[in-house]
Enzyme design. Structure first.
Site, PDB file in Angstrom:
ATOM      1  N   ASN A 249       5.845  14.497  -2.674  1.00  0.00           N
ATOM      2  CA  ASN A 249       5.106  15.314  -3.657  1.00  0.00           C
ATOM      3  C   ASN A 249       4.130  16.228  -2.922  1.00  0.00           C
ATOM      4  O   ASN A 249       3.608  15.907  -1.854  1.00  0.00           O
ATOM      5  CB  ASN A 249       4.425  14.446  -4.714  1.00  0.00           C
ATOM      6  CG  ASN A 249       3.462  13.425  -4.157  1.00  0.00           C
ATOM      7  OD1 ASN A 249       3.652  12.908  -3.069  1.00  0.00           O
ATOM      8  ND2 ASN A 249       2.420  13.122  -4.906  1.00  0.00           N
ATOM      9  N   ILE A 250       3.938  17.398  -3.528  1.00  0.00           N
ATOM     10  CA  ILE A 250       3.097  18.433  -2.934  1.00  0.00           C
ATOM     11  C   ILE A 250       2.189  18.969  -4.043  1.00  0.00           C
ATOM     12  O   ILE A 250       2.688  19.458  -5.062  1.00  0.00           O
ATOM     13  CB  ILE A 250       3.957  19.585  -2.360  1.00  0.00           C
ATOM     14  CG1 ILE A 250       5.034  19.040  -1.420  1.00  0.00           C
ATOM     15  CG2 ILE A 250       3.085  20.598  -1.628  1.00  0.00           C
ATOM     16  CD1 ILE A 250       6.141  20.050  -1.103  1.00  0.00           C
ATOM     17  N   GLU A 251       0.893  18.852  -3.843  1.00  0.00           N
ATOM     18  CA  GLU A 251      -0.067  19.291  -4.864  1.00  0.00           C
ATOM     19  C   GLU A 251      -0.835  20.527  -4.406  1.00  0.00           C
ATOM     20  O   GLU A 251      -1.030  20.731  -3.209  1.00  0.00           O
ATOM     21  CB  GLU A 251      -1.050  18.150  -5.168  1.00  0.00           C
ATOM     22  CG  GLU A 251      -0.347  16.929  -5.737  1.00  0.00           C
ATOM     23  CD  GLU A 251      -1.271  15.746  -5.981  1.00  0.00           C
ATOM     24  OE1 GLU A 251      -2.466  15.822  -5.619  1.00  0.00           O
ATOM     25  OE2 GLU A 251      -0.788  14.747  -6.530  1.00  0.00           O
TER      26      GLU A 251
ATOM     27  N   CYS B 127       7.011  17.376  -7.593  1.00  0.00           N
ATOM     28  CA  CYS B 127       7.256  15.955  -7.371  1.00  0.00           C
ATOM     29  C   CYS B 127       8.210  15.740  -6.197  1.00  0.00           C
ATOM     30  O   CYS B 127       8.990  16.630  -5.840  1.00  0.00           O
ATOM     31  CB  CYS B 127       7.889  15.322  -8.601  1.00  0.00           C
ATOM     32  SG  CYS B 127       6.841  15.289 -10.044  1.00  0.00           S
TER      33      CYS B 127
ATOM     34  N   GLU C  80      10.920  13.950  -5.959  1.00  0.00           N
ATOM     35  CA  GLU C  80      12.355  14.004  -6.273  1.00  0.00           C
ATOM     36  C   GLU C  80      12.850  15.448  -6.247  1.00  0.00           C
ATOM     37  O   GLU C  80      13.905  15.762  -5.709  1.00  0.00           O
ATOM     38  CB  GLU C  80      12.616  13.415  -7.673  1.00  0.00           C
ATOM     39  CG  GLU C  80      12.228  11.966  -7.835  1.00  0.00           C
ATOM     40  CD  GLU C  80      10.802  11.767  -8.318  1.00  0.00           C
ATOM     41  OE1 GLU C  80       9.901  12.494  -7.833  1.00  0.00           O
ATOM     42  OE2 GLU C  80      10.583  10.893  -9.159  1.00  0.00           O
TER      43      GLU C  80
ATOM     44  N   CYS D  62       9.319  11.514 -13.558  1.00  0.00           N
ATOM     45  CA  CYS D  62       8.827  12.277 -14.718  1.00  0.00           C
ATOM     46  C   CYS D  62       9.998  12.976 -15.418  1.00  0.00           C
ATOM     47  O   CYS D  62      11.119  13.045 -14.894  1.00  0.00           O
ATOM     48  CB  CYS D  62       7.777  13.291 -14.279  1.00  0.00           C
ATOM     49  SG  CYS D  62       8.467  14.783 -13.531  1.00  0.00           S
TER      50      CYS D  62
ATOM     51  N   CYS E 149      11.740  15.924 -13.457  1.00  0.00           N
ATOM     52  CA  CYS E 149      12.636  15.456 -12.390  1.00  0.00           C
ATOM     53  C   CYS E 149      13.904  14.851 -12.973  1.00  0.00           C
ATOM     54  O   CYS E 149      14.989  14.994 -12.411  1.00  0.00           O
ATOM     55  CB  CYS E 149      11.921  14.437 -11.503  1.00  0.00           C
ATOM     56  SG  CYS E 149      10.637  15.198 -10.491  1.00  0.00           S
TER      57      CYS E 149
HETATM   58  N1  THU Z   1       4.962  12.338  -8.846  1.00  0.00           N
HETATM   59  C1  THU Z   1       6.116  12.377  -8.123  1.00  0.00           C
HETATM   60  O1  THU Z   1       6.166  12.967  -7.044  1.00  0.00           O
HETATM   61  N2  THU Z   1       7.209  11.742  -8.619  1.00  0.00           N
HETATM   62  C2  THU Z   1       7.207  10.981  -9.745  1.00  0.00           C
HETATM   63  O2  THU Z   1       8.236  10.425 -10.079  1.00  0.00           O
HETATM   64  C3  THU Z   1       5.989  10.844 -10.533  1.00  0.00           C
HETATM   65  C4  THU Z   1       4.845  11.714 -10.144  1.00  0.00           C
HETATM   66  C5  THU Z   1       3.748  12.966  -8.279  1.00  0.00           C
HETATM   67  C6  THU Z   1       3.264  14.227  -8.923  1.00  0.00           C
HETATM   68  C7  THU Z   1       1.808  14.233  -8.513  1.00  0.00           C
HETATM   69  O3  THU Z   1       1.688  14.790  -7.222  1.00  0.00           O
HETATM   70  C8  THU Z   1       1.456  12.766  -8.432  1.00  0.00           C
HETATM   71  O4  THU Z   1       2.673  12.059  -8.357  1.00  0.00           O
HETATM   72  C9  THU Z   1       0.635  12.259  -9.584  1.00  0.00           C
HETATM   73  O5  THU Z   1       1.224  12.597 -10.786  1.00  0.00           O
END
Ligand code: THU
Length: 148
Positions: free
Chosen positions: A44-46, A55, A57, A90, A93
């Site tokens: 995941n990259i924010e 996310c 995936e 989510c 994804c």
């Molecule tokens: N996130 C994912 O990368 N995959 C998931 O299946 C659920 C959520 C990440 C998105 C965000 O960076 C962090 O988790 C919190 O929501």
């Protein structure tokens, strides 16, 4: 019980989790997708604009497209995070995984404690949306050159 290939996929997802960029949520997620014989990793990259977050995936699947591996069938994807129960993807994804892997895709949900659950895509997203793909779309007709 996971077979050797599934264990490898979970290990790849765990390694990818180390690259997570999650300064806001501090929730690190790793994923690994099997396209044909290739394993493609994602995390995941924010961003400061939260809605731009990607996310793990989808990062893995997008990386497969970018690397030219997505023509091979997506047969399995593993995702791992530090959760009480195996982490759950989510909705966004789920749609992307469904479009790329179809209803039979094996989705391996895991956490850092070693809990694992293997589900089929059809159970994560029953009745997922798909455009008809029977015939390749015609490319748009080229604009005619006009004389100056
Ligand atoms: N996130 C994912 O990368 N995959 C998931 O299946 C659920 C959520 C990440 C998105 C965000 O960076 C962090 O988790 C919190 O929501």
């Amino acid at each position: 019980m996971l077979d050797a290939g599934e264990r490898k996929l979970v290990a790849a997802a765990l390694a990818a989790r180390e690259h997570a960029h999650a300064p806001w949520s501090r929730f690190k997620v790793g994923a690994a997708a099997r396209f044909g014989t290739r394993i493609v990793q994602g995390c995941n990259i924010e961003f400061d604009v939260y809605g731009l977050t990607n996310c793990a995936e989808r990062t893995a699947i997008f990386a497969a497209f970018a690397g030219g591996f997505a023509h091979a069938p997506l047969t399995a994807i593993a995702v791992i995070a530090d959760t009480d129960e195996p982490v759950c993807p989510c909705g966004a994804c789920r749609q992307v995984m469904f479009e790329c892997g179809g209803p039979d895709l094996r989705v391996i949900l895991a956490n850092l404690r070693g809990d694992v659950s293997i589900v089929r895509m059809r159970d994560l997203l029953p009745g997922g949306f798909r455009l008809g793909r029977q015939a390749p779309r015609k490319p748009p007709s080229r604009a005619r050159k006009t004389r100056a």
